[in-house]
Design an enzyme around this catalytic site. Structure first.
Site, PDB file in Angstrom:
ATOM      1  N   ARG A 167     -10.651  -0.782   2.215  1.00 55.41           N
ATOM      2  CA  ARG A 167      -9.901  -1.986   2.236  1.00 55.41           C
ATOM      3  C   ARG A 167     -11.017  -2.926   2.963  1.00 55.41           C
ATOM      4  O   ARG A 167     -10.539  -4.151   3.150  1.00 55.41           O
ATOM      5  CB  ARG A 167      -8.685  -1.897   3.041  1.00 55.41           C
ATOM      6  CG  ARG A 167      -7.768  -1.094   2.259  1.00 55.41           C
ATOM      7  CD  ARG A 167      -6.497  -0.554   3.069  1.00 55.41           C
ATOM      8  NE  ARG A 167      -5.628  -0.077   2.486  1.00 55.41           N
ATOM      9  CZ  ARG A 167      -4.653   1.106   2.863  1.00 55.41           C
ATOM     10  NH1 ARG A 167      -4.883   1.244   4.101  1.00 55.41           N
ATOM     11  NH2 ARG A 167      -3.843   1.745   2.133  1.00 55.41           N
ATOM     12  N   LYS A 217      -6.577  -8.740  11.153  1.00 55.29           N
ATOM     13  CA  LYS A 217      -6.421  -7.514  10.851  1.00 55.29           C
ATOM     14  C   LYS A 217      -7.903  -6.997  10.366  1.00 55.29           C
ATOM     15  O   LYS A 217      -8.536  -7.208   9.389  1.00 55.29           O
ATOM     16  CB  LYS A 217      -5.413  -7.307  10.088  1.00 55.29           C
ATOM     17  CG  LYS A 217      -5.277  -5.664   9.427  1.00 55.29           C
ATOM     18  CD  LYS A 217      -4.181  -5.362   8.780  1.00 55.29           C
ATOM     19  CE  LYS A 217      -3.995  -3.971   8.408  1.00 55.29           C
ATOM     20  NZ  LYS A 217      -3.065  -3.642   7.325  1.00 55.29           N
ATOM     21  N   LYS A 231      -4.963  -6.980  15.250  1.00 55.19           N
ATOM     22  CA  LYS A 231      -4.764  -5.636  15.157  1.00 55.19           C
ATOM     23  C   LYS A 231      -6.079  -5.151  14.557  1.00 55.19           C
ATOM     24  O   LYS A 231      -6.860  -5.528  13.616  1.00 55.19           O
ATOM     25  CB  LYS A 231      -3.789  -5.420  13.901  1.00 55.19           C
ATOM     26  CG  LYS A 231      -3.660  -4.033  13.483  1.00 55.19           C
ATOM     27  CD  LYS A 231      -2.651  -3.753  12.336  1.00 55.19           C
ATOM     28  CE  LYS A 231      -2.472  -2.382  11.925  1.00 55.19           C
ATOM     29  NZ  LYS A 231      -1.559  -2.152  10.674  1.00 55.19           N
ATOM     30  N   CYS A 259       0.736  -1.253   0.015  1.00 51.69           N
ATOM     31  CA  CYS A 259       0.091  -0.025  -0.163  1.00 51.69           C
ATOM     32  C   CYS A 259       0.835   1.261   0.203  1.00 51.69           C
ATOM     33  O   CYS A 259       0.503   2.188  -0.596  1.00 51.69           O
ATOM     34  CB  CYS A 259      -0.839   0.104   1.280  1.00 51.69           C
ATOM     35  SG  CYS A 259      -0.275   0.010   2.864  1.00 51.69           S
TER      36      CYS A 259
END
Length: 328
Positions: free
Chosen positions: A221, A199, A252, A124
């Site tokens: 995303r 995540k 996360k 990214c």
């Protein structure tokens, strides 16, 4: 042929990793410090949305990291911040030998050979569109091409000296591809694989994207990071990454997802579990303390206690410099 989930050496080859295999109280060895390394080699640029954090050039890295190592820092995670002119649709610059991550890895391993250097693996920061992989013509993720490229980047970071590679992209199958790439390169015994397994597509990444200049240029995303309510998907992702050869499992963000940290510990009881206290959590605690809601030190320590109580062995946090002082 040895099964891929039978390969254990990579999870404890470095001395800094061995304490992660044991549940314990908060110590300096628990901490991993995320560092933003920029193309501007002499830079020490404050990040406005993240108090006390900077984008650091390779030429300033030794002076920045050295005092922290002297205080007991044992591991770092590197994030590259490239110049805009090197970005393209494919993230070509991600593993440029002259880029910030590889240059920083080589420098840190030469100056501080006992320091564990982990490298975040994603595209990214290096793509012109800001997404974490290659795109199809309709702007959806091309998972197969993305995984192939991410594995190349991870192996090249490892060849440059990284002790650990940590893919944060959330592509399907990237753990197995990276593990196989490390095996084929003959370095799987000395490079561990930390999986960003759970995540979530969180609102808490804003300051990080400012710091890393990695915001998506369109859309978001949510098609590849996990939906925040999706405990079942998180559990499946953790189990998958264990099967695909992960040495460590990460959750996360951390603070809003301590139930997932506990799930990770239950699902992977023999793997170290990492909690990433992300930029939005860090900034929130800082701003609340500045507003007089609470004192900074006890709030940070209480957050650490929560992560450990939930089941993690590793805490990735921007509070590492303060914690190194408080734990002395």
């Amino acid at each position: 042929m040895v099964e891929i989930d039978s390969l254990l050496h990579s999870g404890y080859h470095h001395p800094a990793q061995r304490p992660w295999q044991v549940e314990r109280m908060l110590t300096k060895s628990t901490l991993m410090y995320p560092i933003f390394v920029t193309h501007e080699k002499d830079s020490m640029t404050p990040i406005s949305s993240m108090p006390n954090q900077c984008r650091i050039g390779v030429n300033r890295l030794e002076e920045f990291v050295g005092p922290l190592v002297a205080k007991g820092l044992q591991s770092v995670m590197l994030f590259g911040v490239p110049d805009d002119f090197v970005k393209d649709a494919f993230g070509t610059a991600a593993d440029d030998p002259n880029g910030p991550v590889i240059q920083a890895t080589r420098l840190l391993k030469s100056r501080f050979p006992e320091l564990l250097v982990a490298c975040d693996v994603c595209l990214c920061e290096y793509t012109s569109h800001g997404h974490c992989g290659h795109l199809n013509p309709d702007n959806t993720i091309d998972n197969k091409a993305s995984v192939r490229r991410l594995a190349e980047v991870a192996v090249n970071y490892a060849k440059a000296g990284a002790d650990c590679v940590a893919p944060s992209d959330m592509m399907d199958g990237r753990m197995r591809a990276i593990k196989q790439g490390l095996i084929d390169a003959g370095i799987s015994h000395r490079v561990s694989l930390m999986a960003y397994s759970a995540k979530f597509a969180s609102v808490l990444y804003g300051p990080f994207r400012d710091a890393a200049c990695s915001g998506a240029q369109f859309g978001d995303r949510s098609a590849y990071q996990l939906p925040p309510p999706s405990r079942g998907l998180a559990r499946r992702a953790i189990e998958r990454d264990v099967r695909e050869g992960a040495d460590m499992i990460m959750v996360k963000p951390a603070g809003f997802y301590m139930d997932i940290i506990r799930d990770a510990k239950d699902l992977a009881p023999n793997h170290p579990i990492a909690a990433y206290q992300v930029s939005g959590e860090y900034a929130t605690i800082h701003h609340a303390a500045a507003a007089g809601v609470y004192e900074l030190k006890p709030a940070v320590l209480e957050s650490m206690t929560g992560f450990l109580r939930a089941g993690c062995n590793i805490v990735i946090t921007y509070f590492t410099p303060e914690l190194l002082d408080w734990l002395s």
